[in-house]
Design an enzyme around this catalytic site. Structure first.
Site, mmCIF file in Angstrom:
data_model
loop_
_atom_site.group_PDB
_atom_site.id
_atom_site.type_symbol
_atom_site.label_atom_id
_atom_site.label_comp_id
_atom_site.label_asym_id
_atom_site.label_seq_id
_atom_site.Cartn_x
_atom_site.Cartn_y
_atom_site.Cartn_z
ATOM 1 N N ARG A 39 -21.425 8.250 -6.792
ATOM 2 C CA ARG A 39 -20.575 8.032 -5.815
ATOM 3 C C ARG A 39 -21.696 8.112 -4.614
ATOM 4 O O ARG A 39 -21.053 7.720 -3.275
ATOM 5 C CB ARG A 39 -19.907 9.190 -5.834
ATOM 6 C CG ARG A 39 -18.658 9.114 -6.892
ATOM 7 C CD ARG A 39 -18.039 10.396 -6.932
ATOM 8 N NE ARG A 39 -18.833 11.113 -8.369
ATOM 9 C CZ ARG A 39 -17.921 11.640 -9.854
ATOM 10 N NH1 ARG A 39 -17.227 11.084 -10.188
ATOM 11 N NH2 ARG A 39 -18.547 12.361 -9.729
ATOM 12 N N PHE A 77 -8.356 5.127 -11.978
ATOM 13 C CA PHE A 77 -9.211 5.861 -12.623
ATOM 14 C C PHE A 77 -9.453 7.157 -12.189
ATOM 15 O O PHE A 77 -10.559 6.930 -12.370
ATOM 16 C CB PHE A 77 -9.743 4.870 -14.101
ATOM 17 C CG PHE A 77 -8.872 3.647 -14.788
ATOM 18 C CD1 PHE A 77 -8.227 4.100 -15.317
ATOM 19 C CD2 PHE A 77 -9.330 2.758 -14.198
ATOM 20 C CE1 PHE A 77 -7.846 2.789 -16.499
ATOM 21 C CE2 PHE A 77 -8.718 1.641 -15.124
ATOM 22 C CZ PHE A 77 -8.159 1.627 -16.204
ATOM 23 N N ALA A 99 -3.092 2.468 -14.955
ATOM 24 C CA ALA A 99 -3.580 1.502 -13.583
ATOM 25 C C ALA A 99 -3.370 -0.346 -13.782
ATOM 26 O O ALA A 99 -3.038 -1.201 -12.881
ATOM 27 C CB ALA A 99 -5.087 1.840 -14.142
ATOM 28 N N CYS A 113 -18.101 3.531 -19.219
ATOM 29 C CA CYS A 113 -19.374 4.102 -19.700
ATOM 30 C C CYS A 113 -19.130 4.359 -21.722
ATOM 31 O O CYS A 113 -19.711 5.252 -21.802
ATOM 32 C CB CYS A 113 -18.147 5.254 -19.531
ATOM 33 S SG CYS A 113 -17.310 5.492 -19.931
HETATM 34 N N1 SAH Z 1 -13.714 8.194 -11.551
HETATM 35 C C1 SAH Z 1 -13.332 9.453 -11.902
HETATM 36 C C2 SAH Z 1 -13.361 9.217 -13.626
HETATM 37 C C3 SAH Z 1 -12.149 8.991 -14.458
HETATM 38 S S1 SAH Z 1 -12.126 9.083 -15.786
HETATM 39 C C4 SAH Z 1 -14.606 9.741 -11.245
HETATM 40 O O1 SAH Z 1 -14.814 9.657 -11.014
HETATM 41 O O2 SAH Z 1 -14.434 11.693 -11.865
HETATM 42 C C5 SAH Z 1 -11.034 8.067 -16.512
HETATM 43 C C6 SAH Z 1 -9.769 8.490 -16.032
HETATM 44 O O3 SAH Z 1 -8.290 7.363 -16.276
HETATM 45 C C7 SAH Z 1 -8.608 9.866 -16.496
HETATM 46 O O4 SAH Z 1 -8.555 11.113 -15.055
HETATM 47 C C8 SAH Z 1 -7.411 9.464 -16.993
HETATM 48 O O5 SAH Z 1 -6.191 10.338 -17.299
HETATM 49 C C9 SAH Z 1 -7.282 7.866 -16.321
HETATM 50 N N2 SAH Z 1 -6.681 7.045 -17.327
HETATM 51 C C10 SAH Z 1 -7.160 6.850 -18.773
HETATM 52 N N3 SAH Z 1 -6.355 5.558 -18.660
HETATM 53 C C11 SAH Z 1 -5.150 4.957 -17.710
HETATM 54 C C12 SAH Z 1 -4.635 4.089 -17.653
HETATM 55 N N4 SAH Z 1 -3.990 3.364 -18.755
HETATM 56 N N5 SAH Z 1 -3.876 4.241 -16.132
HETATM 57 C C13 SAH Z 1 -4.272 4.410 -15.352
HETATM 58 N N6 SAH Z 1 -5.064 6.232 -15.931
HETATM 59 C C14 SAH Z 1 -6.094 6.174 -16.951
#
Ligand code: SAH
Length: 406
Positions: free
Chosen positions: A216, A237, A288, A348
């Site tokens: 980031r 996400f 998403a 990840c």
């Molecule tokens: N980008 C974040 C970490 C993401 S963790 C950071 O930098 O901190 C993954 C995220 O994806 C979680 O918040 C979870 O709620 C979300 N998630 C999981 N499946 C999803 C989907 N199908 N659509 C949207 N969000 C989703």
């Protein structure tokens, strides 16, 4: 064998000490000489001396007779007992790395195997610690771990966030509770000059994804330039908006965050306000895949699209399907990119190799008749050091790509 410490011995079969001597810390159940040391005679999590077929002790570890990984080596040699003072020492060694890297106490202070503490993760949020054990051995040492953490880090509170699904493999229950002290105020994490409110008990994982911090950071200006300056940015996400808010702080004109979690989306609003960014940041609660499709159908365009999904390849056998999901979202991300846009995509999943992620992006691009230039390849931040003998510790990958027409 001269052995001052009275731990039961776990004998390895002939030559099965080679991987441990090469640096790995795991003993698989088929490597144990069960005639000499039947696994069934150990309790889950019991401390042992790991001994080779020639009766030479390799070090101290712990056993789980119910797991494919039958034992993990915690300390080489047998000069020190596996007790609170050894834990204090190891936590101090881990801490000194983080103190070299970060001026403020916000980081992962213990990253399991890579810090010589297999099965233990500890994140630090100022004076709040969030710890996780993923093995029966570490679970049994919980009281000593808590005491060692309190001694070294003097936190106001320690939360056990022991709700990872992987605990099932060690037949451990899932729970989240306070192990020490109390939580008196909202827990904050500071990153890149911003403050985010996190939920150490109800949030995801330990509450924050420190592993992406260095990535980031790449949104912030360097050489007087930022990839997101004046850009319209989509953070998919987004969780609490780590990427999105950092993009806004780096000068993005507009940021849209998307996450399926209502709690996360609400927190983004609060976090944006807390940092004076609410005018440029919005958050949508949506799936998403659905939302990317809706944006495409509405012909929306973004200059920068960030995809930071949960692990799509949790187990090796999910590889084919998971790989397709990485390709699909990369492709969907590219479909809403403005001409000459930037795609940041991450994985990840340990079981998704770096090359496979790049391939997925490239295939998605060709399918859309676009071409890609890779500007940076991403990995986990240095408070998640990689253990070179343990590939599983190298799990986070990603790339920053420029996407051009054909
Ligand atoms: N980008 C974040 C970490 C993401 S963790 C950071 O930098 O901190 C993954 C995220 O994806 C979680 O918040 C979870 O709620 C979300 N998630 C999981 N499946 C999803 C989907 N199908 N659509 C949207 N969000 C989703």
């Amino acid at each position: 064998m001269t052995q001052e410490i009275a731990y039961p011995a776990l004998y390895l079969k002939r030559n099965e000490d080679a991987r441990l001597r090469a640096g790995h810390l795991w003993v698989f159940s088929n490597e144990v000489d069960v005639k000499r040391s039947p696994l069934t005679e150990f309790e889950p999590g019991e401390i042992c001396v790991i001994v080779d077929a020639h009766d030479k002790p390799l070090g101290l570890g712990y056993v789980n007779p119910n797991s494919l990984i039958a034992a993990r080596l915690v300390n080489r040699g047998t000069a020190h007992a596996l007790d609170r003072s050894l834990l204090v020492h190891k936590i101090n060694v881990a801490l000194s790395l983080r103190e070299r890297l970060y001026a403020e106490p916000y980081y992962r202070v213990v990253f399991g195997e890579a810090d010589g503490l297999p099965g233990l993760t500890v994140d630090r949020f100022g004076d709040v610690l969030v710890a996780q054990t993923t093995t029966a051995g570490m679970e049994r040492l919980k009281d000593d771990i808590a005491a060692a953490l309190v001694k070294v880090l003097k936190p106001a509170a320690l939360v056990w966030k022991n709700d990872a699904g992987s605990r099932a493999m060690e037949q451990l229950p899932e729970y989240a509770d306070i192990g020490y002290g109390e939580l008196t105020a909202p827990v904050l994490v500071r990153e890149g000059g911003l403050e985010f409110e996190i939920d150490p008990i109800g949030g995801q994982k330990t509450g924050w994804f420190y592993d992406q911090r260095a990535n980031r950071d790449l949104l912030a200006p360097v050489h007087g330039k930022s990839l997101v300056r004046d850009a319209r940015v989509l953070d998919v996400f987004s969780y609490l908006g780590g990427w999105g808010l950092r993009a806004a702080a780096a000068g993005a004109r507009e940021v849209v965050c998307v996450d399926a979690s209502a709690a996360a989306v609400e927190a983004i609003g609060r976090n944006a306000t807390r940092n004076g960014l609410s005018e440029r940041v919005s958050a949508v609660k949506a799936d998403a895949f659905d939302h990317l499709k809706a944006l495409r159908d509405a012909r929306e365009r973004f200059d920068v699209v960030i995809l930071d999904p949960p692990a799509f390849v949790k187990r090796k056998k999910d590889f084919v399907e998971g790989r397709l999901a990485y390709r699909r979202i990369a492709e969907m991300g590219m479909q809403i990119l403005a001409r000459d846009g930037i795609l940041i995509t991450c994985s990840c999943s340990y079981h998704m190799p770096r090359a496979a992620l790049l391939d997925a992006v490239q295939q998605g691009a060709r399918h859309l008749d676009r071409s890609v230039q890779v500007l940076a390849q991403l990995q986990q931040a240095p408070d998640h050091p990689v253990h070179p003998a343990i590939p599983e510790t190298d799990y986070l990958k990603g790339c920053i790509c420029r996407v051009l027409p054909s």
